[in-house]
Design a protein around this motif. Structure first.
Motif, short mmCIF file in Angstrom:
data_model
loop_
_atom_site.label_atom_id
_atom_site.label_comp_id
_atom_site.label_asym_id
_atom_site.label_seq_id
_atom_site.Cartn_x
_atom_site.Cartn_y
_atom_site.Cartn_z
N THR A 1 0.83 -1.20 0.00
CA THR A 1 0.00 0.00 0.00
C THR A 1 0.87 1.25 0.00
OG1 THR A 1 -1.72 1.21 1.14
CG2 THR A 1 -0.20 0.01 2.52
N ASN A 2 0.42 2.26 -0.68
CA ASN A 2 1.09 3.56 -0.65
C ASN A 2 0.23 4.56 0.12
OD1 ASN A 2 3.25 2.62 -2.06
ND2 ASN A 2 2.64 3.50 -4.01
N GLU A 3 -0.63 4.04 0.99
CA GLU A 3 -1.52 4.90 1.76
C GLU A 3 -1.18 4.82 3.24
OE1 GLU A 3 -5.60 4.06 0.89
OE2 GLU A 3 -5.19 3.84 -1.24
N ARG A 4 -1.47 5.91 3.91
CA ARG A 4 -1.28 5.99 5.35
C ARG A 4 -2.52 6.62 5.95
NH1 ARG A 4 3.81 9.46 7.03
NH2 ARG A 4 2.60 10.80 5.71
N ARG A 5 -2.99 6.02 7.03
CA ARG A 5 -4.14 6.59 7.72
C ARG A 5 -3.65 7.32 8.96
NH1 ARG A 5 -5.50 1.60 6.51
NH2 ARG A 5 -5.28 0.86 8.62
N GLU A 6 -4.10 8.54 9.11
CA GLU A 6 -3.81 9.32 10.32
C GLU A 6 -4.57 8.68 11.48
OE1 GLU A 6 -1.92 12.66 11.94
OE2 GLU A 6 -1.87 12.21 9.82
N TYR B 1 0.58 3.62 11.62
CA TYR B 1 0.98 4.81 10.88
C TYR B 1 2.48 4.78 10.59
CZ TYR B 1 1.66 9.81 9.90
OH TYR B 1 1.99 11.00 9.32
N ASP C 1 3.33 2.07 8.06
CA ASP C 1 2.98 2.54 6.71
C ASP C 1 3.96 3.60 6.21
OD1 ASP C 1 0.79 0.85 6.76
OD2 ASP C 1 -0.66 2.43 7.21
N THR C 2 4.46 4.43 7.13
CA THR C 2 5.43 5.46 6.74
C THR C 2 6.69 4.81 6.17
OG1 THR C 2 4.60 7.03 8.37
CG2 THR C 2 6.86 7.37 7.59
N LEU D 1 6.03 3.61 2.73
CA LEU D 1 6.00 4.74 1.78
C LEU D 1 7.41 5.19 1.42
CD1 LEU D 1 3.09 6.97 3.11
CD2 LEU D 1 3.30 5.99 0.82
#
Length: 170
Positions: A2-7, A24, A27-28, A31
């Motif tokens: 995934t290239n998405e991050r949820r706050e 988070y 995911d960072t 990314l």
């Protein structure tokens, strides 16, 4: 990948908040590694350091394994990349080391970590103990430490990524 991050939620309960911040930061790191070749991911930051993005991912797979398997549930499957002969083995990359393998291993350790943590409350104590104090850890302590571990290494990842292709940002 995934290239998405949820706050993380701003008004969640403590456990949701801790798990949200840990995810988070996981995911960072993903990314920071996105859209690079295996060769770029194996690129060391600056001599004499061997620190690379792929090495960081392999290191954090080891960290996930240590804290959520060995310490939390008392299961010791042994290291993935390092050994007594090569205690920094996760950072000693060769041309045959691939992102596909490193990423899959890291994600498998994250899924195992989630599964093990689900069986514990924040105040529950680990089955493994500190090698220094010989005392167990609460799951809360482990989560907090893992957030710190990822945040620190994400700072390294920022600098490595900028050196590779100039990309900056969160």
């Amino acid at each position: 990948m995934t290239n998405e991050r949820r706050e993380p939620a701003q008004n969640a309960d403590e456990r949701t908040m801790l798990e949200g911040w840990l995810d988070y930061h996981r995911d960072t790191l993903a990314l920071k590694c996105a859209d690079l070749t295996d060769a770029q991911l194996r690129t060391a930051s600056v001599a004499p350091s061997e620190l690379s993005l792929m090495g960081l991912v392999r290191h954090l797979a080891e960290v996930e394994r240590n804290w959520f398997r060995k310490v939390l549930v008392g299961d010791d499957p042994g290291p993935i990349y390092y050994s007594e002969e090569d205690p920094d083995g996760e950072f000693h990359l060769t041309e045959s080391d691939t992102w596909q393998e490193a990423y899959a291993t890291w994600q498998a350790e994250i899924e195992t970590a989630r599964r093990h943590a689900a069986g514990f409350g924040l105040d529950d104590l680990s089955r493994g103990v500190s090698r220094f104090s010989k005392e167990p850890f609460s799951l809360r302590w482990i989560y907090t430490h893992m957030i710190e571990e990822y945040a620190r290494h994400n700072g390294h990842a920022d600098l490595i990524r900028e050196r590779i292709d100039g990309a900056t940002g969160e």
